[in-house]
Design a protein around this motif. Structure first.
Motif, PDB file in Angstrom:
ATOM      1  N   UNK A  19      -4.155   2.115   0.871  1.00 48.85           N
ATOM      2  CA  UNK A  19      -3.700   3.491   0.672  1.00 48.85           C
ATOM      3  C   UNK A  19      -4.350   4.380   1.713  1.00 48.85           C
ATOM      4  N   UNK A  20      -3.538   5.111   2.461  1.00 52.34           N
ATOM      5  CA  UNK A  20      -4.049   6.002   3.498  1.00 52.34           C
ATOM      6  C   UNK A  20      -4.655   7.261   2.873  1.00 52.34           C
ATOM      7  N   UNK A  21      -5.324   8.061   3.693  1.00 47.35           N
ATOM      8  CA  UNK A  21      -5.928   9.300   3.198  1.00 47.35           C
ATOM      9  C   UNK A  21      -4.879  10.256   2.657  1.00 47.35           C
ATOM     10  N   UNK A  22      -3.648  10.145   3.162  1.00 45.81           N
ATOM     11  CA  UNK A  22      -2.565  11.005   2.692  1.00 45.81           C
ATOM     12  C   UNK A  22      -2.041  10.577   1.325  1.00 45.81           C
ATOM     13  N   UNK A  23      -2.470   9.406   0.855  1.00 48.01           N
ATOM     14  CA  UNK A  23      -1.980   8.882  -0.425  1.00 48.01           C
ATOM     15  C   UNK A  23      -0.814   7.924  -0.264  1.00 48.01           C
ATOM     16  N   UNK A  24      -0.216   7.861   0.921  1.00 46.91           N
ATOM     17  CA  UNK A  24       0.895   6.945   1.148  1.00 46.91           C
ATOM     18  C   UNK A  24       0.384   5.515   1.280  1.00 46.91           C
ATOM     19  N   UNK A  25       1.200   4.588   0.786  1.00 47.02           N
ATOM     20  CA  UNK A  25       0.853   3.178   0.864  1.00 47.02           C
ATOM     21  C   UNK A  25       0.952   2.674   2.295  1.00 47.02           C
ATOM     22  N   UNK A  26       0.278   1.548   2.546  1.00 50.03           N
ATOM     23  CA  UNK A  26       0.328   0.865   3.830  1.00 50.03           C
ATOM     24  C   UNK A  26       0.409  -0.634   3.548  1.00 50.03           C
ATOM     25  N   UNK A  27       1.241  -1.343   4.320  1.00 49.27           N
ATOM     26  CA  UNK A  27       1.413  -2.781   4.133  1.00 49.27           C
ATOM     27  C   UNK A  27       1.147  -3.495   5.455  1.00 49.27           C
ATOM     28  N   UNK A  28       0.460  -4.626   5.373  1.00 50.86           N
ATOM     29  CA  UNK A  28       0.375  -5.534   6.510  1.00 50.86           C
ATOM     30  C   UNK A  28       0.578  -6.951   5.995  1.00 50.86           C
ATOM     31  N   UNK A  29       1.242  -7.770   6.807  1.00 48.54           N
ATOM     32  CA  UNK A  29       1.509  -9.144   6.399  1.00 48.54           C
ATOM     33  C   UNK A  29       2.414  -9.826   7.402  1.00 48.54           C
ATOM     34  N   UNK A  30       2.720 -11.082   7.136  1.00 42.01           N
ATOM     35  CA  UNK A  30       3.548 -11.857   8.056  1.00 42.01           C
ATOM     36  C   UNK A  30       5.026 -11.589   7.811  1.00 42.01           C
ATOM     37  N   UNK A  31       5.736 -11.345   8.910  1.00 42.24           N
ATOM     38  CA  UNK A  31       7.185 -11.212   8.897  1.00 42.24           C
ATOM     39  C   UNK A  31       7.701 -12.006  10.086  1.00 42.24           C
ATOM     40  N   UNK A  32       8.548 -12.993   9.813  1.00 44.93           N
ATOM     41  CA  UNK A  32       9.040 -13.895  10.852  1.00 44.93           C
ATOM     42  C   UNK A  32       7.880 -14.546  11.608  1.00 44.93           C
ATOM     43  N   UNK A  33       6.810 -14.824  10.883  1.00 42.69           N
ATOM     44  CA  UNK A  33       5.663 -15.501  11.467  1.00 42.69           C
ATOM     45  C   UNK A  33       4.745 -14.625  12.287  1.00 42.69           C
ATOM     46  N   UNK A  34       5.020 -13.328  12.349  1.00 39.38           N
ATOM     47  CA  UNK A  34       4.198 -12.410  13.125  1.00 39.38           C
ATOM     48  C   UNK A  34       3.520 -11.400  12.202  1.00 39.38           C
TER      49      UNK A  34
END
Length: 226
Positions: free
Chosen positions: A48-63
């Protein structure tokens, strides 16, 4: 007089209650803004960013792909807006940072565009309102591949494409504040409805494909073979 004071007290309580409920709804909407897009990722990680908005990181198409949402309420803008930042966080064999910005205003708080010292001539076929800056001299790498990617995207919503040794980033306009509410009440709230996968997936797909093209063209082994 007692009646008037009592009425004022009731109105004040109602106003505070409404503000609290609105604040809670806003926090909930921002925290869950990317929830519908989680299935697009393999092993997603959320923050969760300081603004309150969510953030996602992960693999998509192997990247490895990182997705974040940035509200921009800078007063110099005509209307506040909500930006989507999509990053393929995989290294590229390029010598510097190259930033293609559409409709540059100098007020892009989400970008380092204005701090890059070298102005590059915009290649033929790029959008007319596109400016390119870099931190190293010379032409932008993989110009043909980047031009094809830009041509496939909606120019009214595309804002920026960054090519750097750390990867690729695309900035996309998600939403602008409601003009009437903003002009009358300075209400700049955005992101009330969650982001749909149908919006995010094509952007990630385009960026991942572009990363693969740039990586192939920038490969030291490929250059040596020539």
């Amino acid at each position: 007089m007692v009646f008037v004071w009592g009425l004022c007290a009731v109105l004040l309580v109602l106003a505070v209650s409404h503000s609290v409920r609105s604040g809670a709804a806003r926090r909930s909407a921002r925290a869950g803004y990317l929830d519908l897009c989680l299935p697009l990722f393999a092993t997603p990680r959320t923050a969760e960013a300081e603004t309150g908005f969510a953030r996602i990181s992960g693999l998509f198409q192997g990247q490895m792909v990182d997705v974040q949402v940035v509200p921009d309420s800078l007063s110099l803008r005509k209307l506040p807006c909500l930006w989507l930042l999509v990053t393929v966080a995989e290294p590229l064999a390029v010598t510097g940072t190259y930033d293609a910005m559409l409709r540059a205003t100098g007020a892009e708080t989400f970008s380092r565009f204005g701090k890059l010292p070298i102005q590059i001539v915009t290649p033929q076929g790029f959008p007319e309102n596109c400016s390119i800056r870099a931190d190293v001299p010379g032409p932008m790498p993989a110009v043909a591949a980047i031009g094809r990617a830009l041509a496939r995207l909606d120019k009214a919503r595309l804002k920026e494409l960054v090519l750097a040794p750390k990867g690729l980033r695309l900035v996309w306009l998600l939403e602008e504040a409601d003009r009437g509410r903003y002009l009358l009440f300075r209400d700049a709230e955005m992101g009330g409805e969650p982001l749909l996968p149908a919006v995010l997936e094509p952007l990630m797909d385009t960026l991942c494909n572009l990363w693969a093209e740039v990586a192939e063209q920038a490969s030291p082994r490929r250059r040596l073979a020539r």
